[in-house]
Design a protein around this motif. Structure first.
Motif, PDB file in Angstrom:
ATOM      1  N   THR A 139      48.597 -32.431 -27.743  1.00  0.00           N
ATOM      2  CA  THR A 139      48.001 -33.620 -27.161  1.00  0.00           C
ATOM      3  C   THR A 139      48.832 -34.126 -25.991  1.00  0.00           C
ATOM      4  O   THR A 139      50.005 -33.783 -25.837  1.00  0.00           O
ATOM      5  CB  THR A 139      47.893 -34.754 -28.201  1.00  0.00           C
ATOM      6  OG1 THR A 139      49.218 -35.129 -28.625  1.00  0.00           O
ATOM      7  CG2 THR A 139      47.083 -34.317 -29.410  1.00  0.00           C
TER       8      THR A 139
ATOM      9  N   SER B 262      45.470 -38.154 -26.685  1.00  0.00           N
ATOM     10  CA  SER B 262      44.214 -37.452 -26.435  1.00  0.00           C
ATOM     11  C   SER B 262      44.442 -35.941 -26.428  1.00  0.00           C
ATOM     12  O   SER B 262      45.513 -35.459 -26.071  1.00  0.00           O
ATOM     13  CB  SER B 262      43.611 -37.902 -25.106  1.00  0.00           C
ATOM     14  OG  SER B 262      44.487 -37.612 -24.033  1.00  0.00           O
ATOM     15  N   LEU B 263      43.411 -35.216 -26.853  1.00  0.00           N
ATOM     16  CA  LEU B 263      43.516 -33.765 -26.921  1.00  0.00           C
ATOM     17  C   LEU B 263      43.647 -33.162 -25.527  1.00  0.00           C
ATOM     18  O   LEU B 263      43.009 -33.619 -24.573  1.00  0.00           O
ATOM     19  CB  LEU B 263      42.287 -33.161 -27.602  1.00  0.00           C
ATOM     20  CG  LEU B 263      42.181 -33.287 -29.122  1.00  0.00           C
ATOM     21  CD1 LEU B 263      40.888 -32.641 -29.595  1.00  0.00           C
ATOM     22  CD2 LEU B 263      43.385 -32.659 -29.810  1.00  0.00           C
TER      23      LEU B 263
ATOM     24  N   ALA C 138      40.106 -28.226 -30.478  1.00  0.00           N
ATOM     25  CA  ALA C 138      41.518 -28.623 -30.417  1.00  0.00           C
ATOM     26  C   ALA C 138      42.411 -27.391 -30.356  1.00  0.00           C
ATOM     27  O   ALA C 138      42.083 -26.331 -30.901  1.00  0.00           O
ATOM     28  CB  ALA C 138      41.888 -29.468 -31.628  1.00  0.00           C
TER      29      ALA C 138
END
Length: 390
Positions: free
Chosen positions: A374, A379-380, A234
């Motif tokens: 994100t 979603s990343l 991330a």
């Protein structure tokens, strides 16, 4: 800019300028952005020196030259945004200016940002909007607090932020312009103009730009974003109200405890906000210092515990700040400058050399915020190209 006949600008729609704060409303003057559809167009004089001086005279810059925010340049940044130009991402105190995607892009162009920096800047603005960050207090205080921005994860490498030698200094485009864009947004959207919305007694050079990334490759410990509960892949933005860095110079200690004693004695200083309102402390440790400590068998949690437990000073010195020291923080006549080990934000960054940087926080008047980068669906993001509309 060229206007169409008589433009009508809604007082509630535009928060990118400081006219209301200055109480100099002049409907004949050009504006940085369109406040409603079709009431004006972008047109910038091709002379950048003239534009820089004009914007400076209108108190729209940090005093340094700017890149003229032409429609074409702004649109290039907006191509890296999932939002519509007029979408409000945050409302920034003290002016309560509406931070739209377009206004963020305008200030980013002025700061010299590349188009692909736009997603990071949008997340930075959303981070300082969080209640616990207390942007109103950070901007209004006489304390020389600045906003430190830390970018972690794969996107920091993709954008080329500096995690090595000189990571807190000049010569890196991404670090310098992202940090500067935040300051211009604070001036032009939040109204944080020195003496008006920003009441810092002396200010700080860290208010120009204060942005870096962690040196994950040379850190012996888990990355900061993992510590904050995110996956290693991330990417995150962290904002912290922090003083300018203070150096800890220790070239001789070979044991973890000796080195940490130098660090805590530097950190525990009377006069910092933490001395009378304990709060967060940013510790930016060089890879060499981190290696010395880790080689001695210390994990990150051990370091954070030691810094918290030993960064103390006499309560008689701590109780001299802007607010009376609460008795609950006094233990045996001393006060800890942090409330718990979790208040110690420990990062590894920098190049060769046995140095660590200490950055005191704003006591408990502002708490750091970490947001994962994100997409709108949650979603990343694995690349800034995920945001590219082209």
């Amino acid at each position: 800019m060229a206007k169409k006949d008589t433009p009508a600008i809604s007082n509630n729609a535009c928060g990118c300028l400081i006219d209301d704060i200055l109480e100099k409303k002049d409907d004949t003057r050009d504006r940085l952005c369109s406040a409603s559809e079709s009431d004006m167009e972008f047109f910038i004089d091709p002379d950048p020196e003239k534009i820089s001086v004009d914007f400076y005279q209108r108190r729209l810059t940090d005093g340094l030259p700017i890149i003229p925010p032409t429609r074409e340049r702004v649109d290039r940044l907006l191509n890296y945004s999932e939002y519509n130009p007029g979408d409000v991402l945050a409302v920034l105190a003290p002016k309560m200016g509406q931070a739209t995607s377009e206004k963020i892009a305008i200030n980013s162009v002025m700061a010299g940002c590349q188009p692909r920096f736009q997603p990071v800047m949008e997340h930075v603005i959303k981070a300082i909007y969080q209640d616990k960050f207390n942007l109103a207090g950070v901007n209004a205080t006489t304390h020389p607090i600045s906003i430190c921005t830390i970018i972690n994860g794969p996107l920091s490498n993709e954008l080329g932020l500096n995690s090595g030698a000189g990571c807190l200094g000049p010569c890196n485009m991404a670090s310098a312009t992202i940090g500067r864009s935040l300051r211009l947004c604070l001036i032009n959207i939040a109204g944080a103009v020195p003496g008006i919305g920003d009441h810092a007694t002396h200010g700080s050079p860290a208010k120009y730009s204060y942005c870096f990334t962690e040196n994950e490759d040379e850190s012996p410990w888990e990355p900061f974003q993992v510590e904050m509960g995110c996956r290693k892949e991330a990417s995150t933005v962290t904002v912290m109200a922090a003083e300018a860095p203070h150096n800890v110079n220790d070239h001789r200690s070979q044991k973890a405890e000796d080195l940490l004693d130098t660090i805590v004695h530097t950190a525990a200083t009377a006069g910092c906000n933490n001395s009378h309102v304990p709060g967060e402390l940013l510790v930016i440790m060089s890879p060499e210092h981190a290696k010395t400590i880790h080689t001695d068998g210390w994990e990150k949690v051990d370091v954070k515990n030691y810094i918290h437990e030993n960064s103390v000073l006499p309560a008689s010195l701590g109780d001299r700040g802007g607010r009376k020291l609460d008795d609950e923080w006094i233990i045996g006549g001393d006060v800890h400058i942090t409330r718990s080990p979790s208040d110690v934000l420990l990062m590894v960054a920098g190049g060769p050399g046995r140095h660590t940087m200490i950055c005191h926080g704003f006591g408990n008047g502002s708490l750091s915020v970490t947001l994962p980068i994100t997409l709108k669906d949650g979603s990343l993001s694995h690349s800034v190209e995920d945001f590219n509309k082209r």
